[in-house]
Motif scaffolding. Structure first.
Motif, PDB file in Angstrom:
ATOM      1  N   GLY A  21      53.643 -42.795  69.516  1.00 37.69           N
ATOM      2  CA  GLY A  21      52.340 -42.871  68.857  1.00 37.69           C
ATOM      3  C   GLY A  21      52.097 -41.730  67.888  1.00 37.69           C
ATOM      4  O   GLY A  21      52.940 -41.412  67.062  1.00 37.69           O
ATOM      5  N   GLY A  52      46.047 -44.642  59.692  1.00 39.57           N
ATOM      6  CA  GLY A  52      46.030 -44.852  61.127  1.00 39.57           C
ATOM      7  C   GLY A  52      47.371 -45.320  61.621  1.00 39.57           C
ATOM      8  O   GLY A  52      48.371 -45.287  60.899  1.00 39.57           O
ATOM      9  N   LEU A  65      45.515 -46.914  76.630  1.00 40.09           N
ATOM     10  CA  LEU A  65      45.983 -45.807  75.796  1.00 40.09           C
ATOM     11  C   LEU A  65      45.651 -44.498  76.495  1.00 40.09           C
ATOM     12  O   LEU A  65      44.732 -44.438  77.310  1.00 40.09           O
ATOM     13  CB  LEU A  65      45.278 -45.828  74.436  1.00 40.09           C
ATOM     14  N   LEU A  71      40.593 -39.154  68.122  1.00 38.88           N
ATOM     15  CA  LEU A  71      40.822 -40.487  67.569  1.00 38.88           C
ATOM     16  C   LEU A  71      39.831 -41.502  68.098  1.00 38.88           C
ATOM     17  O   LEU A  71      39.258 -41.328  69.166  1.00 38.88           O
ATOM     18  CB  LEU A  71      42.238 -40.962  67.923  1.00 38.88           C
ATOM     19  N   SER A  72      39.664 -42.569  67.346  1.00 37.00           N
ATOM     20  CA  SER A  72      38.987 -43.783  67.804  1.00 37.00           C
ATOM     21  C   SER A  72      40.035 -44.884  67.786  1.00 37.00           C
ATOM     22  O   SER A  72      40.970 -44.849  66.982  1.00 37.00           O
ATOM     23  CB  SER A  72      37.833 -44.168  66.879  1.00 37.00           C
ATOM     24  N   ALA A  73      39.878 -45.852  68.680  1.00 33.70           N
ATOM     25  CA  ALA A  73      40.829 -46.956  68.733  1.00 33.70           C
ATOM     26  C   ALA A  73      40.089 -48.274  68.843  1.00 33.70           C
ATOM     27  O   ALA A  73      39.063 -48.369  69.516  1.00 33.70           O
ATOM     28  CB  ALA A  73      41.780 -46.789  69.921  1.00 33.70           C
ATOM     29  N   SER A  93      41.471 -51.570  77.412  1.00 29.79           N
ATOM     30  CA  SER A  93      40.633 -52.552  76.726  1.00 29.79           C
ATOM     31  C   SER A  93      39.854 -53.365  77.753  1.00 29.79           C
ATOM     32  O   SER A  93      40.325 -53.585  78.870  1.00 29.79           O
ATOM     33  CB  SER A  93      41.499 -53.478  75.865  1.00 29.79           C
ATOM     34  N   ALA A  95      46.470 -52.476  69.082  1.00 29.72           N
ATOM     35  CA  ALA A  95      45.509 -51.381  69.106  1.00 29.72           C
ATOM     36  C   ALA A  95      45.661 -50.647  67.780  1.00 29.72           C
ATOM     37  O   ALA A  95      46.782 -50.434  67.304  1.00 29.72           O
ATOM     38  CB  ALA A  95      45.749 -50.443  70.272  1.00 29.72           C
ATOM     39  N   LEU A  96      44.553 -50.274  67.182  1.00 31.60           N
ATOM     40  CA  LEU A  96      44.554 -49.549  65.917  1.00 31.60           C
ATOM     41  C   LEU A  96      43.877 -48.207  66.138  1.00 31.60           C
ATOM     42  O   LEU A  96      42.694 -48.167  66.473  1.00 31.60           O
ATOM     43  CB  LEU A  96      43.818 -50.356  64.844  1.00 31.60           C
ATOM     44  N   GLU A  97      44.639 -47.113  65.976  1.00 28.38           N
ATOM     45  CA  GLU A  97      44.097 -45.762  66.122  1.00 28.38           C
ATOM     46  C   GLU A  97      43.839 -45.160  64.753  1.00 28.38           C
ATOM     47  O   GLU A  97      44.675 -45.258  63.851  1.00 28.38           O
ATOM     48  CB  GLU A  97      45.070 -44.860  66.895  1.00 28.38           C
ATOM     49  N   ARG A 124      38.682 -40.109  64.610  1.00 34.56           N
ATOM     50  CA  ARG A 124      37.451 -40.413  65.338  1.00 34.56           C
ATOM     51  C   ARG A 124      36.280 -40.591  64.364  1.00 34.56           C
ATOM     52  O   ARG A 124      36.101 -39.816  63.437  1.00 34.56           O
ATOM     53  CB  ARG A 124      37.096 -39.319  66.330  1.00 34.56           C
TER      54      ARG A 124
END
Length: 137
Positions: A44, A56, A69, A78-80, A105, A112-114, A117
């Motif tokens: 990752g 991302g 994750l 980060l945001s996912a 989830s 998943a898309l990171e 944040r």
């Protein structure tokens, strides 16, 4: 000696997903590294100290189920977004840097898309938004 220099130049990129996808998330544009293999997913964004704006990493999971994750060895906040098979956002989470807490989830996901944040909130993206540009979709 030239071979040695070439190897040194390639070392920083080893183990990182290399393919960049041009994605559209709702109305926002984003470029994402594409982590498809188990090794790319496991690695990752570990040890990265920065992620450029509008960049991302998209993870593609082998199976469609609830996925999780964590942020071990990842110093970035980060945001996912978890996405279903059609690329629809089914869940959004914020991830704490270097945390070993496992975040899963709420619904089954294929991707998943990171991102940095707050990126999803800044773009006005929530559950139900569609991600376009995913290979094989």
């Amino acid at each position: 000696m030239p071979v040695f220099l070439l190897v040194l130049m390639l070392l920083p990129s080893l183990g990182q997903a290399q393919s960049l996808l041009a994605l559209r998330v709702g109305t926002a544009e984003l470029q994402a590294e594409y982590a498809v293999t188990a090794h790319e997913r496991e690695r990752g964004l570990m040890e990265r100290t920065e992620l450029p704006a509008n960049r991302g990493m998209l993870f593609r999971f082998d199976d469609f189920r609830r996925h999780c994750l964590w942020m071990k060895d990842t110093p970035l906040p980060l945001s996912a977004a978890f996405l279903d098979e059609a690329g629809r956002v089914v869940d959004l989470i914020d991830l704490e840097p270097l945390s070993k807490a496992i975040r899963c989830s709420r619904e089954p996901a294929r991707y998943a898309l990171e991102v940095n944040r707050g990126w999803f909130a800044e773009q006005g993206i929530g559950a139900g938004a569609r991600v376009q540009g995913i290979l094989g979709q």
